[in-house]
Structures are given as structure tokens and as C-alpha cells.
Scaffold this motif. Structure first.
Motif, PDB file in Angstrom:
ATOM      1  N   VAL A 219      -5.007  29.621  10.428  1.00 45.38           N
ATOM      2  CA  VAL A 219      -5.616  28.611   9.555  1.00 45.38           C
ATOM      3  C   VAL A 219      -5.185  28.895   8.125  1.00 45.38           C
ATOM      4  O   VAL A 219      -5.493  29.950   7.560  1.00 45.38           O
ATOM      5  CB  VAL A 219      -7.153  28.636   9.662  1.00 45.38           C
ATOM      6  N   LEU A 220      -4.453  27.965   7.529  1.00 45.49           N
ATOM      7  CA  LEU A 220      -4.000  28.112   6.147  1.00 45.49           C
ATOM      8  C   LEU A 220      -5.161  27.849   5.185  1.00 45.49           C
ATOM      9  O   LEU A 220      -6.173  27.244   5.562  1.00 45.49           O
ATOM     10  CB  LEU A 220      -2.855  27.144   5.869  1.00 45.49           C
ATOM     11  N   PRO A 221      -5.053  28.305   3.937  1.00 41.90           N
ATOM     12  CA  PRO A 221      -6.141  28.089   2.969  1.00 41.90           C
ATOM     13  C   PRO A 221      -6.542  26.630   2.802  1.00 41.90           C
ATOM     14  O   PRO A 221      -7.697  26.335   2.501  1.00 41.90           O
ATOM     15  CB  PRO A 221      -5.565  28.659   1.668  1.00 41.90           C
ATOM     16  N   ASP A 222      -5.592  25.695   3.005  1.00 42.47           N
ATOM     17  CA  ASP A 222      -5.928  24.272   2.860  1.00 42.47           C
ATOM     18  C   ASP A 222      -6.550  23.674   4.120  1.00 42.47           C
ATOM     19  O   ASP A 222      -6.837  22.475   4.178  1.00 42.47           O
ATOM     20  CB  ASP A 222      -4.692  23.465   2.457  1.00 42.47           C
ATOM     21  N   GLY A 223      -6.752  24.535   5.162  1.00 48.21           N
ATOM     22  CA  GLY A 223      -7.373  24.064   6.391  1.00 48.21           C
ATOM     23  C   GLY A 223      -6.407  23.627   7.471  1.00 48.21           C
ATOM     24  O   GLY A 223      -6.822  23.388   8.607  1.00 48.21           O
ATOM     25  N   SER A 224      -5.131  23.491   7.138  1.00 45.65           N
ATOM     26  CA  SER A 224      -4.152  23.098   8.145  1.00 45.65           C
ATOM     27  C   SER A 224      -3.896  24.268   9.099  1.00 45.65           C
ATOM     28  O   SER A 224      -4.174  25.428   8.786  1.00 45.65           O
ATOM     29  CB  SER A 224      -2.843  22.653   7.495  1.00 45.65           C
ATOM     30  N   ILE A 225      -3.357  23.940  10.273  1.00 40.54           N
ATOM     31  CA  ILE A 225      -3.202  24.922  11.352  1.00 40.54           C
ATOM     32  C   ILE A 225      -1.725  25.164  11.635  1.00 40.54           C
ATOM     33  O   ILE A 225      -0.937  24.215  11.723  1.00 40.54           O
ATOM     34  CB  ILE A 225      -3.887  24.426  12.642  1.00 40.54           C
ATOM     35  N   GLN A 226      -1.354  26.414  11.771  1.00 37.38           N
ATOM     36  CA  GLN A 226      -0.009  26.776  12.208  1.00 37.38           C
ATOM     37  C   GLN A 226      -0.063  27.280  13.643  1.00 37.38           C
ATOM     38  O   GLN A 226      -0.954  28.058  14.001  1.00 37.38           O
ATOM     39  CB  GLN A 226       0.585  27.874  11.326  1.00 37.38           C
ATOM     40  N   SER A 227       0.907  26.851  14.455  1.00 41.16           N
ATOM     41  CA  SER A 227       0.999  27.350  15.823  1.00 41.16           C
ATOM     42  C   SER A 227       1.624  28.740  15.817  1.00 41.16           C
ATOM     43  O   SER A 227       2.222  29.173  14.819  1.00 41.16           O
ATOM     44  CB  SER A 227       1.837  26.412  16.685  1.00 41.16           C
ATOM     45  N   ALA A 228       1.500  29.438  16.942  1.00 34.65           N
ATOM     46  CA  ALA A 228       2.004  30.816  17.027  1.00 34.65           C
ATOM     47  C   ALA A 228       3.501  30.893  16.740  1.00 34.65           C
ATOM     48  O   ALA A 228       3.971  31.858  16.133  1.00 34.65           O
ATOM     49  CB  ALA A 228       1.693  31.392  18.406  1.00 34.65           C
ATOM     50  N   GLY A 229       4.244  29.873  17.171  1.00 32.29           N
ATOM     51  CA  GLY A 229       5.685  29.885  16.954  1.00 32.29           C
ATOM     52  C   GLY A 229       6.080  29.940  15.498  1.00 32.29           C
ATOM     53  O   GLY A 229       7.206  30.335  15.164  1.00 32.29           O
ATOM     54  N   GLU A 230       5.168  29.555  14.596  1.00 31.08           N
ATOM     55  CA  GLU A 230       5.473  29.538  13.169  1.00 31.08           C
ATOM     56  C   GLU A 230       5.208  30.861  12.476  1.00 31.08           C
ATOM     57  O   GLU A 230       5.628  31.047  11.332  1.00 31.08           O
ATOM     58  CB  GLU A 230       4.667  28.428  12.484  1.00 31.08           C
ATOM     59  N   PHE A 231       4.508  31.800  13.138  1.00 35.10           N
ATOM     60  CA  PHE A 231       4.213  33.063  12.447  1.00 35.10           C
ATOM     61  C   PHE A 231       4.374  34.317  13.304  1.00 35.10           C
ATOM     62  O   PHE A 231       4.361  35.427  12.754  1.00 35.10           O
ATOM     63  CB  PHE A 231       2.796  33.044  11.856  1.00 35.10           C
ATOM     64  N   ILE A 232       4.532  34.191  14.619  1.00 34.02           N
ATOM     65  CA  ILE A 232       4.631  35.385  15.462  1.00 34.02           C
ATOM     66  C   ILE A 232       5.878  36.203  15.140  1.00 34.02           C
ATOM     67  O   ILE A 232       5.847  37.444  15.133  1.00 34.02           O
ATOM     68  CB  ILE A 232       4.602  35.001  16.954  1.00 34.02           C
ATOM     69  N   GLU A 233       6.999  35.528  14.853  1.00 31.51           N
ATOM     70  CA  GLU A 233       8.222  36.267  14.514  1.00 31.51           C
ATOM     71  C   GLU A 233       8.010  37.106  13.262  1.00 31.51           C
ATOM     72  O   GLU A 233       8.447  38.252  13.180  1.00 31.51           O
ATOM     73  CB  GLU A 233       9.387  35.297  14.325  1.00 31.51           C
ATOM     74  N   ALA A 234       7.308  36.534  12.273  1.00 36.50           N
ATOM     75  CA  ALA A 234       6.992  37.293  11.063  1.00 36.50           C
ATOM     76  C   ALA A 234       6.067  38.453  11.386  1.00 36.50           C
ATOM     77  O   ALA A 234       6.197  39.550  10.835  1.00 36.50           O
ATOM     78  CB  ALA A 234       6.352  36.371  10.025  1.00 36.50           C
TER      79      ALA A 234
END
Length: 477
Positions: A262-277
Motif C-alpha cells: 500500500v503506497l502512501p497515497d492509498g494505491s496498491i502495488q502487486s507483488a511483481g512490482e516490488f518482490i525483485e527489489a
């Protein structure tokens, strides 16, 4: 020392002894020699153990732990002297294809050869370490932006221009590189690594086989690693649950907990967008821990609400990084025991929780992976193999691990109606699973016709947008 002659202890007296040394003297000398030999043996063993603990056994480069300790020393020195340095993250391009096509023994040969090239091509004073998997880290001393790019581009070109020799013949290997810079006295180690990881991601997006450095280090938003770290601190990593359906009855039989940020603005990122990081900065085990804690609590609440034992299963993904940490594994079992106390005796010896591992996260030591999993299997969890059919290592997992569920790779499910070869591959997987008494689950089902074909083929369960989109846990959010 340790059964071999190491040296001689010489005992002398200022004046001659007419009768020589006495028996007591000799016994005392032998005692001193034995004590001294034992002390040297312990010292030698400590040095060997320290070297083993700090060295990657495959490439003989420093391992990640050694690199992190050395980075701390380099960082402290740079702060004292005002020197600038850079850190480069290097990732072999499409290394998974080498493992899938030739097998992991050849992949290991490639990693060893790449390590040799890195040692040969780095500048004097620079050093490399194995960061994990097919990723290496390089410390570049007294290097500003252009010097660091030149040094890493020389390495990249050397690797690309010289095919890597293996027992299966020469292989062409390329490398993508991202560079992070120490910019001021207020910088910390994690920021430099995070910048290098962001630049590596940009190098991959740019087409691979290139070097990317951020000249300013400034970005409009937090880096992916920084965003993840902030989300973990603020407990903004939450599960989203996607249902799994029995294809024969269309009844919901399970769900899978998928990580969301959950980003600070309330939007949602899926796992594919941050698991690599998360993998890049060694935080994926913390993501696993946060998701498993909440998924277990939800499982316990579901069981408690039922009048009798619920047959609903709950699938949770675990990374090799999590499984390799005995403290996290024990914490998972302790947490499960705590939640099981709420279930009022509904549970039997087999827990309604299934742990998913994916073949894309293949470890070279399958025996070690089996040992890591065993306490959880003994506890009553079952095992699912995710993305089955996506690579060579799928069958190694199946042969060596006590798998109860096979989740058929999504790209195969999406293409089986258009490609007869893929259809035959999926059909073979189903037959294999049936013979082994393993339940099959088809992922990425997006329409009714595909669900019908899979049901007729004998696939047991299905998962995908046709049955339901992942829904975030409102309470967790």
C-alpha cells in the motif's frame, strides 16, 4: 598438529646437565608441546571456519555476509578520509534459461567462470563478492560516476566478448549492471545499494547488457527498495486473497495469500512490482513473515467461526530466504500454535495451510531445502510447487520433495487452447500428478472455455480472474 609435524620446541639450560633431563622434565616438555599444538590447532580450525563462513563455496568469492561487513569498513573509512566510492550490482542476463536448458551443474560452471573474469578485469583495489543467485556486487574505490562506468563497462565487454567455457561447450553470457554512488557524509550503506538496485532494474528494462548509473542520485519518488523498507516499517505490506475453485463442483475450496504494498497515497502495488527489489536488498523474508502472520490469523478466525473443522485450505508463498532462516521457521510454527489454540479442537494432525515454493527460486542444494522444509512438514503443513512446468528444475523438485499440490504454470494454461504442444504438455503433467497422487491446480484461468477444457483434461482445481480477482484484506489495510 592434527597428526602432522609442524615444528620443533627446543628446551635449553645455561649449564650442562650431567644426567640429562629428568623424567619429570620430559613429561613437562611433552605437556607444553601438547598444549601448544592444541592451541595452534584450535587457531587453525577457527581460521578455516571463518574463511568458510565468509566465502561463497561455488565461486570462492566473498559471500554476502563478508561483503556487508567489508562495506561497513569501507564506508567508515570513506567517511574519515572524504573519499568517494561506488557500488555496482551485476546480474547475469537470462541466466534462468541456462539452468533450464543445460541444468544447474552447467549454471554453476558459468558462475565460476564469471567470477574468474571479474577478478581478472577489476581495477587494483576493487573487489567483488557473490550477492546471491546469479547476482554479484562490486566495490569500486575512489570512483566517481564516469570512472565507475568505465570500469564496469570494461568488465561487461570482457564477459560479452569471451564465450564462457563449460563441459557442454562455450556459452555466450552477458551482464546488466547498476551503479550506486556514495555522495555525501550523510549517506548510508543501504541507500547506495538501493540506488544500485534501481539502476540495475533500469539496465534490465533498457534491454540488458548495459551499465546504468544515476548521475544525481535524485529521483522523484522513493526507490523501489526505499519504498519497500518504508512500507515494512509502517506495516503497509498486506495480503490479498484469491480464491481457488474445485473445477468439478465450482465450489471454493481454498485461497492464496498474495503480497500487496500500500503506497502512501492509498494505491496498491502487486507483488511483481516490488518482490525483485525485496530480493535485491535482502528483505523478501520480511515480506514473507508479514504475509504469513496475517494469513495464519485469518485462517484461525475462519476455523473458529466454523461449527466443525473447515475443509477450506489456505496457500501461503515462502521464499528460500525465509526457509533458510531457522529463527523465522520456528517463529512461523510458534505463531501457528498460538492461532491453533483458537480453533477449539477442530484441527487434526494435518493443518489447513499449504506452503508454496516456486521452481524459479531454485536452490543448488535441494537436500538443504528439504531439511529447511522438514520441520514445517512435520508440524502438519503441506507443500505446493508453484509455476510447475516453467523449467528444468520443476521435475527435480518433484522428485526430491514431498509435494502434495502442483500449480500448473500460467503461460501454459493461457496457451493450451491455441497450441497443441502446450495442450499435450499440460495433459502429461496431469497424468503424472494423478499417478503420484498429487492434486493439480491450474493458474491464470481467465475464461469459462479454458476452465471447461481443464476440467475435461482432469485438472482438479482452478485459480484465476475467471473465478475472482485478488481481494485485499480490509482489516489488514
Amino acid at each position: 598438529i592434527d597428526g602432522a609435524i609442524s615444528g620443533t620446541l627446543v628446551f635449553m639450560k645455561r649449564e650442562p646437565l650431567p644426567g640429562g633431563f629428568s623424567g619429570d622434565d620430559t613429561a613437562f616438555m611433552e605437556l607444553l608441546a601438547a598444549w601448544f599444538g592444541h592451541t595452534l590447532l584450535q587457531q587453525r580450525q577457527r581460521e578455516i571456519l571463518r574463511t568458510m563462513a565468509m566465502t561463497d563455496s561455488l565461486t570462492l568469492l566473498p559471500n554476502r555476509r563478508a561483503a556487508e561487513l567489508r562495506f561497513s569498513e569501507e564506508f567508515a573509512r570513506a567517511k574519515r578520509t572524504g573519499e568517494q566510492f561506488a557500488v555496482a550490482l551485476c546480474d547475469l542476463d537470462r541466466f534462468k534459461l541456462i539452468n533450464d536448458h543445460y541444468g544447474h551443474d552447467i549454471g554453476d560452471e558459468v558462475l565460476r567462470q564469471v567470477a574468474k573474469v571479474m577478478n581478472q578485469e577489476l581495477r587494483e583495489g576493487d573487489w567483488a563478492a557473490r550477492w546471491g543467485g546469479e547476482e554479484f556486487v562490486v566495490f569500486l574505490h575512489q570512483a566517481e560516476g564516469s570512472a565507475s562506468v568505465a570500469a564496469m563497462d570494461r568488465l561487461r565487454i570482457a564477459l560479452r566478448s569471451t564465450p564462457v567455457p563449460t563441459s557442454q561447450g562455450d556459452l555466450d553470457v552477458t551482464m546488466s549492471i547498476g551503479i550506486g554512488m556514495l555522495r555525501n557524509a550523510e549517506d548510508d550503506y543501504s541507500r547506495v545499494i538501493s540506488e544500485a538496485d534501481d539502476c540495475l532494474y533500469e539496465a534490465k528494462r533498457a534491454g540488458r547488457d548495459c551499465v546504468v548509473v544515476s548521475e544525481s542520485g535524485k529521483r522523484g519518488t522513493l526507490s523501489k527498495a526505499g519504498t519497500l523498507q518504508h512500507a515494512l516499517q509502517k506495516s503497509r505490506i498486506i495480503p490479498a486473497y484469491q480464491v481457488i475453485v474445485d473445477l468439478a463442483t465450482n465450489q471454493v475450496v481454498a485461497d492464496e495469500a498474495l503480497a500487496r504494498l500500500v503506497l502512501p497515497d492509498g494505491s496498491i502495488q502487486s507483488a511483481g512490482e516490488f518482490i525483485e527489489a525485496a530480493e535485491g536488498v535482502n528483505l523478501v523474508h520480511e515480506v514473507d513473515q508479514m504475509i504469513t502472520d496475517r494469513a495464519l490469523a485469518r485462517c484461525a478466525a475462519s476455523q473458529s467461526a466454523a461449527k466443525a473443522r473447515s475443509e477450506m485450505l489456505h496457500f501461503i508463498n515462502l521464499s528460500p530466504q525465509f526457509l533458510a532462516r531457522s529463527d523465522l521457521v520456528q517463529g512461523l510454527m510458534d505463531n501457528a500454535l498460538h492461532h491453533c489454540a483458537q480453533c477449539e479442537g477442530h484441527l487434526g494432525p494435518v493443518m489447513p495451510v499449504v506452503l508454496e515454493i516456486t521452481e524459479r527460486q531454485f536452490l543448488n542444494d535441494l537436500g538443504g531445502l528439504a531439511r529447511d522444509l522438514q520441520p514445517l512438514l512435520d508440524f502438519g503443513f503441506r507443500l505446493a510447487l508453484d509455476d510447475f512446468g516453467s523449467g528444468y528444475s520443476s521435475f527435480l523438485y518433484l522428485a526430491e520433495l514431498p509435494v502434495s499440490f502442483l500449480k500448473i504454470e500460467g503461460w501454459m494454461v493461457r496457451n493450451l487452447r491455441q497450441n497443441s504442444k502446450v495442450f499435450g504438455m499440460v495433459e502429461s503433467i496431469v497424468i503424472l500428478a494423478q499417478k503420484q497422487g498429487i492434486k493439480t491446480i491450474a493458474e491464470c484461468i481467465e475464461d469459462g472455455e479454458t476452465a471447461h477444457v481443464l476440467r475435461e483434461m482432469g485438472v482438479d482445481w482452478g485459480q484465476g480472474y475467471f473465478f475472482g480477482y485478488p481481494e485485499c484484506d480490509v482489516q489488514a489495510r
